[in-house]
Design an enzyme around this catalytic site. Sequence first.
Site, PDB file in Angstrom:
ATOM      1  CG  ASN A   9      -1.726   0.991   1.413  1.00  0.00           C
ATOM      2  OD1 ASN A   9      -1.779   1.899   0.216  1.00  0.00           O
ATOM      3  ND2 ASN A   9      -2.199   1.476   2.587  1.00  0.00           N
ATOM      4  CD1 TRP A  10       3.366   1.106  -2.944  1.00  0.00           C
ATOM      5  CD2 TRP A  10       3.389   2.034  -4.505  1.00  0.00           C
ATOM      6  NE1 TRP A  10       3.765   0.008  -4.168  1.00  0.00           N
ATOM      7  CE2 TRP A  10       3.724   0.598  -5.239  1.00  0.00           C
ATOM      8  CE3 TRP A  10       2.926   2.839  -5.616  1.00  0.00           C
ATOM      9  CZ2 TRP A  10       4.555   0.496  -6.541  1.00  0.00           C
ATOM     10  CZ3 TRP A  10       3.827   2.794  -7.314  1.00  0.00           C
ATOM     11  CH2 TRP A  10       4.309   1.279  -7.094  1.00  0.00           C
ATOM     12  CE  LYS A  11       0.361   4.141   4.670  1.00  0.00           C
ATOM     13  NZ  LYS A  11       0.228   3.873   6.060  1.00  0.00           N
ATOM     14  CG  HIS A  93      -5.446   1.315   5.144  1.00  0.00           C
ATOM     15  ND1 HIS A  93      -5.310   2.239   6.006  1.00  0.00           N
ATOM     16  CD2 HIS A  93      -4.827   0.138   5.091  1.00  0.00           C
ATOM     17  CE1 HIS A  93      -3.822   2.256   6.242  1.00  0.00           C
ATOM     18  NE2 HIS A  93      -3.596   0.987   5.956  1.00  0.00           N
ATOM     19  CD  GLU A  95      -3.365   5.164   7.066  1.00  0.00           C
ATOM     20  OE1 GLU A  95      -2.870   5.299   5.547  1.00  0.00           O
ATOM     21  OE2 GLU A  95      -1.967   5.439   7.364  1.00  0.00           O
ATOM     22  CD  GLU A 165      -3.152  -2.717   7.508  1.00  0.00           C
ATOM     23  OE1 GLU A 165      -1.931  -2.938   7.038  1.00  0.00           O
ATOM     24  OE2 GLU A 165      -4.119  -2.019   6.924  1.00  0.00           O
ATOM     25  N   GLY A 171       2.559   2.272  10.618  1.00  0.00           N
ATOM     26  CA  GLY A 171       3.595   3.439  10.413  1.00  0.00           C
ATOM     27  C   GLY A 171       4.252   3.568  11.613  1.00  0.00           C
ATOM     28  CB  SER A 211       6.048  -1.784  11.857  1.00  0.00           C
ATOM     29  OG  SER A 211       5.392  -0.670  12.200  1.00  0.00           O
ATOM     30  N   GLY A 232       3.169  -1.157   4.368  1.00  0.00           N
ATOM     31  CA  GLY A 232       2.997  -0.090   4.249  1.00  0.00           C
ATOM     32  C   GLY A 232       4.704   1.095   4.416  1.00  0.00           C
ATOM     33  N   GLY A 233       5.152   0.851   4.499  1.00  0.00           N
ATOM     34  CA  GLY A 233       5.993   2.046   4.262  1.00  0.00           C
ATOM     35  C   GLY A 233       7.505   0.945   3.478  1.00  0.00           C
TER      36      GLY A 233
HETATM   37  C1  PEP Z   1      -0.534  -0.355   5.952  1.00  0.00           C
HETATM   38  O1  PEP Z   1       0.159   0.983   5.616  1.00  0.00           O
HETATM   39  O2  PEP Z   1      -1.376  -0.900   5.807  1.00  0.00           O
HETATM   40  C2  PEP Z   1       0.676  -0.854   6.755  1.00  0.00           C
HETATM   41  C3  PEP Z   1       0.452  -1.910   7.548  1.00  0.00           C
HETATM   42  O3  PEP Z   1       1.909   0.566   6.925  1.00  0.00           O
HETATM   43  P1  PEP Z   1       2.859   0.372   7.463  1.00  0.00           P
HETATM   44  O4  PEP Z   1       3.448  -1.444   7.166  1.00  0.00           O
HETATM   45  O5  PEP Z   1       4.042   1.544   6.701  1.00  0.00           O
HETATM   46  O6  PEP Z   1       2.936  -0.160   9.363  1.00  0.00           O
END
Ligand code: PEP
Length: 249
Positions: A9-11, A93, A95, A165, A171, A211, A232-233
């Site tokens: 997930n590049w956001k 998600h 967010e 999640e 994040g 993470s 994500g990141g």
């Molecule tokens: C996400 O945005 O779904 C996520 C899991 O981010 P991260 O891996 O950066 O925690």
Amino acid sequence: MRKPFVAGNWKMNTDSHTSVKLVERIACGSEETAGQSITVAVCPPFVYLQAVAKALSSSSIAVGSQDVYFEREGAFTGEMLKDVGCSYCLCGHSERRHVIGESDELINKKVAAAIAGGLLPILCVGELLEEREASQTNEVVTRQVKEGLAGLIAEKIQAVTIAYEPVWAIGTGLTATPEQAQEVHDFIRKLLGQMYNKKLAGEIRILYGGSVKPDNAADLMSQKDIDGSLVGGASLKADDFLAIIQAAV
Ligand code: PEP
């Protein structure tokens, strides 16, 4: 028998040039595994979906959207997302739940619309830190899964992937331990068994997100009910994302 699945997930990151460069590197590094022994998807920002899908047209990496709207007409419908090359879409998600304020009811409409539009929804669920600390994780996840899938019969559910999640791990650099994650995944699978049937629950992929990095991916993915990850990141760095894919195979 569940094929592992890793989605990035590049956001709101990358630009028109770096989004294409990033998927080219991911496609090149996962040529032998993606599609065969693992499902790999990337969810770029909406504005780069088409360019990324085009860059992946001869690869087995799927494209997903970060959201979908439930109306047939207007922006962001399932049909439009299919048209620009998406197979998957994230729904609910954290967010969107906690920053934009989306309700379970709205997320349910999106999941249903995604399936009706021929997309494969990834329904994201997970508790806040204070909910975990108050021992409400199972209660929160039960509500999000039950309401997110409300009204969907078993046949439709086959299209769905669940991503657990924990919000406190997204994040933040904090990751659920493999045991903590497995406990919730096992709980979700049993819940799906009660809602539908055991066979179907055994077939649905449940990803862990929060993470995930190359150094914790293998331990998480070795858990019985963790079928892959939503990243994500670390999905923004080709080498890290490739290492996570490798850990899931
Ligand atoms: C996400 O945005 O779904 C996520 C899991 O981010 P991260 O891996 O950066 O925690």
